[in-house]
Design a protein around this motif. Sequence first.
Motif, mmCIF file in Angstrom:
data_model
loop_
_atom_site.group_PDB
_atom_site.id
_atom_site.type_symbol
_atom_site.label_atom_id
_atom_site.label_comp_id
_atom_site.label_asym_id
_atom_site.label_seq_id
_atom_site.Cartn_x
_atom_site.Cartn_y
_atom_site.Cartn_z
ATOM 1 N N PHE A 106 64.213 -43.010 -32.374
ATOM 2 C CA PHE A 106 64.840 -43.606 -31.199
ATOM 3 C C PHE A 106 64.699 -45.125 -31.200
ATOM 4 O O PHE A 106 63.670 -45.663 -31.628
ATOM 5 N N ILE A 107 65.717 -45.785 -30.687
ATOM 6 C CA ILE A 107 65.594 -47.194 -30.291
ATOM 7 C C ILE A 107 65.088 -47.193 -28.858
ATOM 8 O O ILE A 107 65.652 -46.515 -28.003
ATOM 9 N N VAL A 108 64.026 -47.934 -28.577
ATOM 10 C CA VAL A 108 63.449 -47.974 -27.231
ATOM 11 C C VAL A 108 63.556 -49.390 -26.672
ATOM 12 O O VAL A 108 63.106 -50.351 -27.307
ATOM 13 N N VAL A 109 64.146 -49.496 -25.489
ATOM 14 C CA VAL A 109 64.296 -50.784 -24.818
ATOM 15 C C VAL A 109 63.406 -50.783 -23.578
ATOM 16 O O VAL A 109 63.534 -49.916 -22.718
ATOM 17 N N GLN A 110 62.495 -51.761 -23.476
ATOM 18 C CA GLN A 110 61.527 -51.837 -22.381
ATOM 19 C C GLN A 110 61.676 -53.131 -21.596
ATOM 20 O O GLN A 110 61.276 -54.187 -22.070
ATOM 21 N N PRO A 111 62.211 -53.080 -20.387
ATOM 22 C CA PRO A 111 62.239 -54.279 -19.551
ATOM 23 C C PRO A 111 60.905 -54.507 -18.854
ATOM 24 O O PRO A 111 60.126 -53.574 -18.645
ATOM 25 N N THR A 112 60.651 -55.762 -18.491
ATOM 26 C CA THR A 112 59.537 -56.106 -17.611
ATOM 27 C C THR A 112 60.096 -56.249 -16.203
ATOM 28 O O THR A 112 60.920 -57.128 -15.942
ATOM 29 N N HIS A 113 59.668 -55.371 -15.292
ATOM 30 C CA HIS A 113 60.147 -55.427 -13.911
ATOM 31 C C HIS A 113 59.394 -56.497 -13.115
ATOM 32 O O HIS A 113 58.335 -56.989 -13.538
ATOM 33 N N LEU A 114 59.907 -56.835 -11.950
ATOM 34 C CA LEU A 114 59.311 -57.900 -11.130
ATOM 35 C C LEU A 114 57.881 -57.608 -10.717
ATOM 36 O O LEU A 114 57.089 -58.532 -10.494
ATOM 37 N N ASP A 115 57.518 -56.323 -10.566
ATOM 38 C CA ASP A 115 56.173 -55.980 -10.109
ATOM 39 C C ASP A 115 55.120 -56.116 -11.203
ATOM 40 O O ASP A 115 53.945 -55.835 -10.962
ATOM 41 N N ASP A 152 51.905 -57.997 -0.223
ATOM 42 C CA ASP A 152 52.321 -58.729 0.985
ATOM 43 C C ASP A 152 53.381 -59.790 0.695
ATOM 44 O O ASP A 152 53.802 -60.518 1.596
ATOM 45 N N ASP A 153 53.847 -59.888 -0.531
ATOM 46 C CA ASP A 153 54.907 -60.829 -0.878
ATOM 47 C C ASP A 153 56.217 -60.327 -0.279
ATOM 48 O O ASP A 153 56.545 -59.142 -0.389
ATOM 49 N N PRO A 154 56.993 -61.196 0.372
ATOM 50 C CA PRO A 154 58.252 -60.738 0.982
ATOM 51 C C PRO A 154 59.238 -60.133 -0.008
ATOM 52 O O PRO A 154 60.118 -59.358 0.369
ATOM 53 N N ARG A 155 59.089 -60.457 -1.290
ATOM 54 C CA ARG A 155 59.969 -59.900 -2.316
ATOM 55 C C ARG A 155 59.628 -58.451 -2.653
ATOM 56 O O ARG A 155 60.468 -57.731 -3.213
ATOM 57 N N PHE A 156 58.400 -58.024 -2.307
ATOM 58 C CA PHE A 156 57.947 -56.709 -2.752
ATOM 59 C C PHE A 156 58.801 -55.580 -2.158
ATOM 60 O O PHE A 156 59.056 -54.573 -2.821
ATOM 61 N N ALA A 157 59.248 -55.738 -0.929
ATOM 62 C CA ALA A 157 59.985 -54.678 -0.236
ATOM 63 C C ALA A 157 61.285 -54.301 -0.941
ATOM 64 O O ALA A 157 61.772 -53.176 -0.781
ATOM 65 N N THR A 158 61.838 -55.210 -1.721
ATOM 66 C CA THR A 158 63.118 -54.927 -2.386
ATOM 67 C C THR A 158 62.976 -54.722 -3.893
ATOM 68 O O THR A 158 63.978 -54.532 -4.584
ATOM 69 N N ILE A 159 61.739 -54.738 -4.391
ATOM 70 C CA ILE A 159 61.547 -54.597 -5.834
ATOM 71 C C ILE A 159 62.085 -53.259 -6.342
ATOM 72 O O ILE A 159 62.598 -53.169 -7.460
ATOM 73 N N ARG A 162 64.724 -51.774 -5.589
ATOM 74 C CA ARG A 162 66.149 -51.929 -5.891
ATOM 75 C C ARG A 162 66.355 -52.828 -7.110
ATOM 76 O O ARG A 162 67.245 -52.581 -7.934
ATOM 77 N N VAL A 163 65.537 -53.878 -7.226
ATOM 78 C CA VAL A 163 65.648 -54.771 -8.376
ATOM 79 C C VAL A 163 65.324 -54.021 -9.661
ATOM 80 O O VAL A 163 65.953 -54.238 -10.699
ATOM 81 N N ARG A 164 64.349 -53.120 -9.586
ATOM 82 C CA ARG A 164 64.014 -52.301 -10.754
ATOM 83 C C ARG A 164 65.248 -51.525 -11.234
ATOM 84 O O ARG A 164 65.540 -51.484 -12.440
ATOM 85 N N ILE A 165 65.942 -50.902 -10.313
ATOM 86 C CA ILE A 165 67.137 -50.148 -10.674
ATOM 87 C C ILE A 165 68.203 -51.079 -11.251
ATOM 88 O O ILE A 165 68.848 -50.770 -12.266
#
Length: 303
Positions: free
Chosen positions: A69-78, A87-94, A96-99
């Motif tokens: 397999f070719i495996v692609v691994q992103p680094t998500h915001l978290d 407690d970061d205001p960005r955390f609540a939407t992470i 969705r950003v992951r998706i």
Amino acid sequence: MSSSHLLNHQIVSVRPISVPSPGRGIDLQVRVTAPRSGQNLPVIVFSHGNAWSLDGYEPLVGRWSAAGFIVVQPTHLDSRRNAIAWDDPRFATIWRVRITDLHAVLDHLDDVLAQAGLEARADRERIAVVGHSWGAQTAGALLGARVLDAEGVAGEDFSHSAVSAGALIGATGTGDTLTPFAVENLPFMKPDFSTMTAPALVIAGGKDDSQLSTRGPEWFTDAYHLSPAPKSLLSLTEAEHTMGGIAGEKVAETTDEDPARVALTADAISAYLRAALNLDAAEWAALNSTAEGRGDTWSLVSK
């Protein structure tokens, strides 16, 4: 399950590769790992668990790549390297950003593969998504699962047409038994699996007793029981949330260090995906046959 080819194929990785993701704030970067030889290689896009990065999960990624397999691994915001706390205001939407990260990888896959020197060796018709923990929720969304809002109404459909199958490791269950901490910090942890129609292997630990739910290890089987067929469930009797240490050897989060369990997890996923992607069903059939006599340590069911 053991396969001799897993020990023989050399693998290579290219990192970091940047993926266009407007408005993200922090560049989306991925790592691509692949066998040095072979053509028409299927692709796995892998979503890591909370706080990890493209550099984690080598025990899984290495075996998948050695298996072809070719495996692609992103680094998500978290990821820890981004230092975005609860407690970061960005955390609540992470969530969705992951998706969105996985969609960006799939939408720009040709460019990602080209930068890794793999554009002529990949099979773009055979693409799967895999995730662990929070990454399992992320991957599940691309397989068709949705998130319920406060009123219990299913949200947006995040499925992706390029994805044919997947595997969910330690996927959190429904939101009706969340602990107060989870309700406060993870209100998006309310999946609806009824629309997760794509073929998937769900992997759950028999001793995965999460602090996020009051239901115990059974909670992690919801992705199997509450989704439509075709699905399979691999239950690892003694496994906790790290399934023996899938994120890496001797990492801090590992509570149930067991290299054999890690190998079983990795090889079961590659066998399942090879069958689900119509490549070769022999290894998956062999695993099912072996499972019949292994009820004490692991079991496998399908629907």
